[in-house]
Write a protein that holds these residues in place. Structure first.
Motif, short mmCIF file in Angstrom:
data_model
loop_
_atom_site.label_atom_id
_atom_site.label_comp_id
_atom_site.label_asym_id
_atom_site.label_seq_id
_atom_site.Cartn_x
_atom_site.Cartn_y
_atom_site.Cartn_z
N GLN A 49 3.70 16.79 -0.81
CA GLN A 49 3.58 15.41 -1.27
C GLN A 49 4.96 14.75 -1.40
OE1 GLN A 49 0.64 13.49 -1.81
NE2 GLN A 49 0.02 15.19 -0.51
N PHE A 50 5.94 15.53 -1.84
CA PHE A 50 7.30 15.01 -1.94
C PHE A 50 7.82 14.62 -0.57
CE2 PHE A 50 11.94 15.51 -2.03
CZ PHE A 50 12.26 14.63 -3.05
N ALA A 51 7.58 15.46 0.44
CA ALA A 51 7.99 15.15 1.81
C ALA A 51 7.28 13.89 2.31
CB ALA A 51 7.70 16.33 2.73
N LYS A 52 6.01 13.76 1.98
CA LYS A 52 5.25 12.56 2.37
C LYS A 52 5.84 11.31 1.71
CE LYS A 52 0.52 10.83 2.45
NZ LYS A 52 -0.88 11.13 2.13
N ALA A 53 6.19 11.43 0.43
CA ALA A 53 6.78 10.29 -0.30
C ALA A 53 8.12 9.90 0.30
CB ALA A 53 6.93 10.62 -1.77
N VAL A 54 8.93 10.88 0.67
CA VAL A 54 10.24 10.59 1.27
C VAL A 54 10.06 9.85 2.60
CG1 VAL A 54 12.27 11.64 2.35
CG2 VAL A 54 11.49 12.45 0.11
N GLU A 55 9.11 10.30 3.42
CA GLU A 55 8.85 9.62 4.69
C GLU A 55 8.37 8.18 4.45
OE1 GLU A 55 8.67 8.48 8.48
OE2 GLU A 55 9.64 10.30 7.72
N SER A 56 7.51 8.01 3.46
CA SER A 56 7.03 6.66 3.14
C SER A 56 8.17 5.78 2.65
CB SER A 56 5.93 6.74 2.08
OG SER A 56 4.78 7.36 2.61
N LEU A 57 9.07 6.34 1.86
CA LEU A 57 10.24 5.58 1.41
C LEU A 57 11.12 5.16 2.58
CD1 LEU A 57 11.20 7.58 -1.79
CD2 LEU A 57 10.51 5.17 -1.69
N ARG A 58 11.26 6.03 3.56
CA ARG A 58 12.03 5.68 4.77
C ARG A 58 11.37 4.52 5.52
NH1 ARG A 58 13.15 11.84 6.20
NH2 ARG A 58 15.11 12.06 5.07
N GLN A 59 10.05 4.56 5.61
CA GLN A 59 9.31 3.48 6.26
C GLN A 59 9.52 2.16 5.51
OE1 GLN A 59 5.24 4.77 6.46
NE2 GLN A 59 5.67 6.36 7.97
N CYS A 60 9.46 2.23 4.19
CA CYS A 60 9.67 1.03 3.36
C CYS A 60 11.07 0.48 3.56
CB CYS A 60 9.41 1.33 1.89
SG CYS A 60 7.67 1.61 1.49
N ALA A 106 0.84 -1.20 0.00
CA ALA A 106 0.00 0.00 0.00
C ALA A 106 0.87 1.25 0.00
CB ALA A 106 -0.93 0.00 1.21
N LYS A 107 1.96 1.24 0.75
CA LYS A 107 2.88 2.39 0.78
C LYS A 107 3.53 2.59 -0.57
CE LYS A 107 2.65 4.42 4.66
NZ LYS A 107 2.21 5.80 4.76
N VAL A 108 3.95 1.52 -1.21
CA VAL A 108 4.56 1.62 -2.53
C VAL A 108 3.55 2.21 -3.52
CG1 VAL A 108 5.50 0.31 -4.49
CG2 VAL A 108 6.27 -0.18 -2.16
N ASN A 109 2.32 1.75 -3.47
CA ASN A 109 1.27 2.29 -4.34
C ASN A 109 1.04 3.78 -4.07
OD1 ASN A 109 0.78 -0.08 -5.77
ND2 ASN A 109 -0.77 -0.76 -4.32
N GLU A 110 1.07 4.14 -2.80
CA GLU A 110 0.89 5.55 -2.41
C GLU A 110 2.03 6.41 -2.99
OE1 GLU A 110 1.29 8.00 1.71
OE2 GLU A 110 0.09 6.18 1.79
N ILE A 111 3.24 5.93 -2.87
CA ILE A 111 4.41 6.65 -3.40
C ILE A 111 4.30 6.78 -4.92
CG2 ILE A 111 6.92 6.53 -3.75
CD1 ILE A 111 6.96 5.00 -0.98
N GLU A 112 3.94 5.70 -5.58
CA GLU A 112 3.78 5.74 -7.04
C GLU A 112 2.70 6.75 -7.44
OE1 GLU A 112 3.08 1.63 -7.96
OE2 GLU A 112 5.22 1.21 -8.17
N GLY A 113 1.62 6.80 -6.68
CA GLY A 113 0.55 7.76 -6.96
C GLY A 113 1.03 9.20 -6.82
#
Length: 77
Positions: A45-56, A20-27
């Motif tokens: 959104q970029f900051a959100k994607a970076v945080e999600s990438l860190r979680q992944c 789900a996080k990967v899909n969110e980042i791709e979106g």
């Protein structure tokens, strides 16, 4: 087999889903590339994607440690 989790990470990861996080980042990336966002929202959104990438990355590191432990256990048997 005993499943071990870091208590602090366990609470943060409950209900968390890698796919789900990967899909969110791709979106987010798709929306940024398509020019659908205002500049301020691009940064948010970029900051959100970076945080999600860190979680992944953290998730994958934890799973790699588990795999390494299992391999070590199998090699010792």
């Amino acid at each position: 087999m005993v499943k071990r989790k870091n208590a602090a990470n366990s609470d943060a990861m409950d209900g968390w889903n890698y796919e789900a996080k990967v899909n969110e980042i791709e979106g987010i990336i798709t929306r940024i590339e398509a020019g659908e966002l205002e500049l301020e929202e691009v940064f948010d959104q970029f900051a959100k994607a970076v945080e999600s990438l860190r979680q992944c990355e953290s998730f994958l590191q934890q799973r790699q440690q588990q795999v390494d432990l299992l391999i070590e256990t199998l090699n010792n048997e």
